[in-house]
Design an enzyme around this catalytic site. Structure first.
Site, PDB file in Angstrom:
ATOM      1  N   CYS A  89      37.465  15.365  22.424  1.00 30.22           N
ATOM      2  CA  CYS A  89      37.209  14.200  23.288  1.00 30.22           C
ATOM      3  C   CYS A  89      36.221  14.571  24.394  1.00 30.22           C
ATOM      4  CB  CYS A  89      38.529  13.648  23.829  1.00 30.22           C
ATOM      5  SG  CYS A  89      38.373  11.963  24.446  1.00 30.22           S
ATOM      6  N   HIS A 197      42.287  13.138  18.989  1.00 31.65           N
ATOM      7  CA  HIS A 197      43.107  14.158  19.659  1.00 31.65           C
ATOM      8  C   HIS A 197      44.151  14.781  18.728  1.00 31.65           C
ATOM      9  CE1 HIS A 197      41.908  13.499  23.883  1.00 31.65           C
ATOM     10  NE2 HIS A 197      41.704  12.240  23.517  1.00 31.65           N
ATOM     11  N   GLU A 199      45.716  17.466  19.196  1.00 33.76           N
ATOM     12  CA  GLU A 199      46.777  18.089  20.016  1.00 33.76           C
ATOM     13  C   GLU A 199      47.860  17.083  20.404  1.00 33.76           C
ATOM     14  OE1 GLU A 199      44.059  16.937  21.114  1.00 33.76           O
ATOM     15  OE2 GLU A 199      44.174  16.370  23.230  1.00 33.76           O
TER      16      GLU A 199
END
Lengths: 223, 83
Positions: A89, A197, A199
């Protein structure tokens, strides 16, 4: 046991640094530490993560000011020598601004900040970042950005395609990205930038672990 | 000597400017049919200390190239005047 030593860079305004740290440290049990942006060195780290967030308030252009943080000089040196760097990002925006990845991230075509889970296609699984995925596999990963509209000129796009640098594409383009690009790797295949994302999608407990294999692929590539 | 550099940065012509388009539609909706195109950009003003106008322009251009504009997506132009 993997020899991965992961460093998560913290810029003023990073807000996905703890998520990235948590996945690496507590889900994968990898040696992980934070690196402050004012530090001049990445120390002994052999994987660098530039996390998501709004570094320097996204002032001027997203990632433009972070790109000149002290630590970035060492990150660029590290990447130029083949070191593994992952930008997620805002981290992807920093990598484009620093020239480690080609292109730029423009305002989303609809001018809206988009925060939702999207379906991605794994376009290339012969990379250190995607080795544990199947080719053309569909995975669900959240996005959360206002400037994720990937743009580059025609020559750069043909290079990205012919060098198999596109790792992830959107199944339904949310932001106007050229060629549905969601994530690319560098020509030398050691730098990854992606707007989604992984994560935030790495634990079943939180509803989705489609992103976990990205971090596993990287950690297992370092023996 | 002190100079003022006024810098205009816009998205490159080849890139769709969705903010500009939204404003253009709004202008049309309130009757400005004669406005054919709208582009939005940034304005940056620098106070520069330099020995000559040429040097002040060179410093401004360098700052634009390095940080203020991103040549992948933006064009810039500036005017430098002595104060």
């Amino acid at each position: 046991m993997s020899k991965a030593k992961i460093g998560v860079v913290v810029f003023p305004g990073s807000n996905c640094d703890h998520d990235a740290y948590n996945v690496c440290k507590h889900v994968l049990n990898a040696d992980t530490k934070f690196l402050w942006h004012k530090d001049g060195s990445i120390e002994d780290r052999n994987v660098i993560i530039l996390p998501g967030g709004f570094s320097y308030g996204d002032y001027l252009r997203c990632g433009a000011i972070s790109r000149f943080s002290s630590i970035m000089t060492d990150v660029i040196r590290f990447a130029d020598n083949g070191g593994i760097v992952i930008g997620i990002c805002n981290g992807f925006q920093v990598l484009c601004e620093s020239g480690l990845l080609p292109g730029a991230l423009l305002r989303n075509e609809n001018l809206k900040f988009i925060c939702k889970t999207v379906s991605l296609k794994v376009e290339n699984n012969k990379s250190i970042f995607t080795g544990k995925y199947d080719i053309k596999e569909d995975i669900n990963i959240p996005i959360a950005h206002g400037e994720g509209n990937y743009y580059c000129d025609e020559n750069t796009l043909s290079e990205l395609i012919s060098n198999n640098q596109i790792l992830f594409s959107y199944n339904e383009n949310p932001n106007g990205s050229l060629f549905n690009i969601a994530g690319i790797q560098s020509k030398h295949r050691n730098v990854l930038g992606m707007m989604p994302h992984p994560e935030r999608a790495s634990e079943k407990l939180l509803g989705n672990d489609d992103g976990k294999r990205l971090f596993e692929s990287v950690v297992e590539s370092i023996l | 000597m002190k100079f003022s550099s006024k810098i205009k940065i816009t998205l490159r012509k080849s890139i769709l400017d969705p903010q500009g388009k939204a404003i253009e539609h709004s202008l049309k909706s309130i009757g400005y049919d004669s406005i054919l195109d709208t582009r939005i950009g940034k304005f940056i003003e620098l106070l520069v200390e330099a020995d000559s106008p040429e040097k002040a322009k060179q410093i401004t251009d360098d700052a634009c190239k390095k940080l203020l504009a991103n040549p992948v997506m933006e064009d810039y132009e500036f005017e430098t005047t002595e104060l």
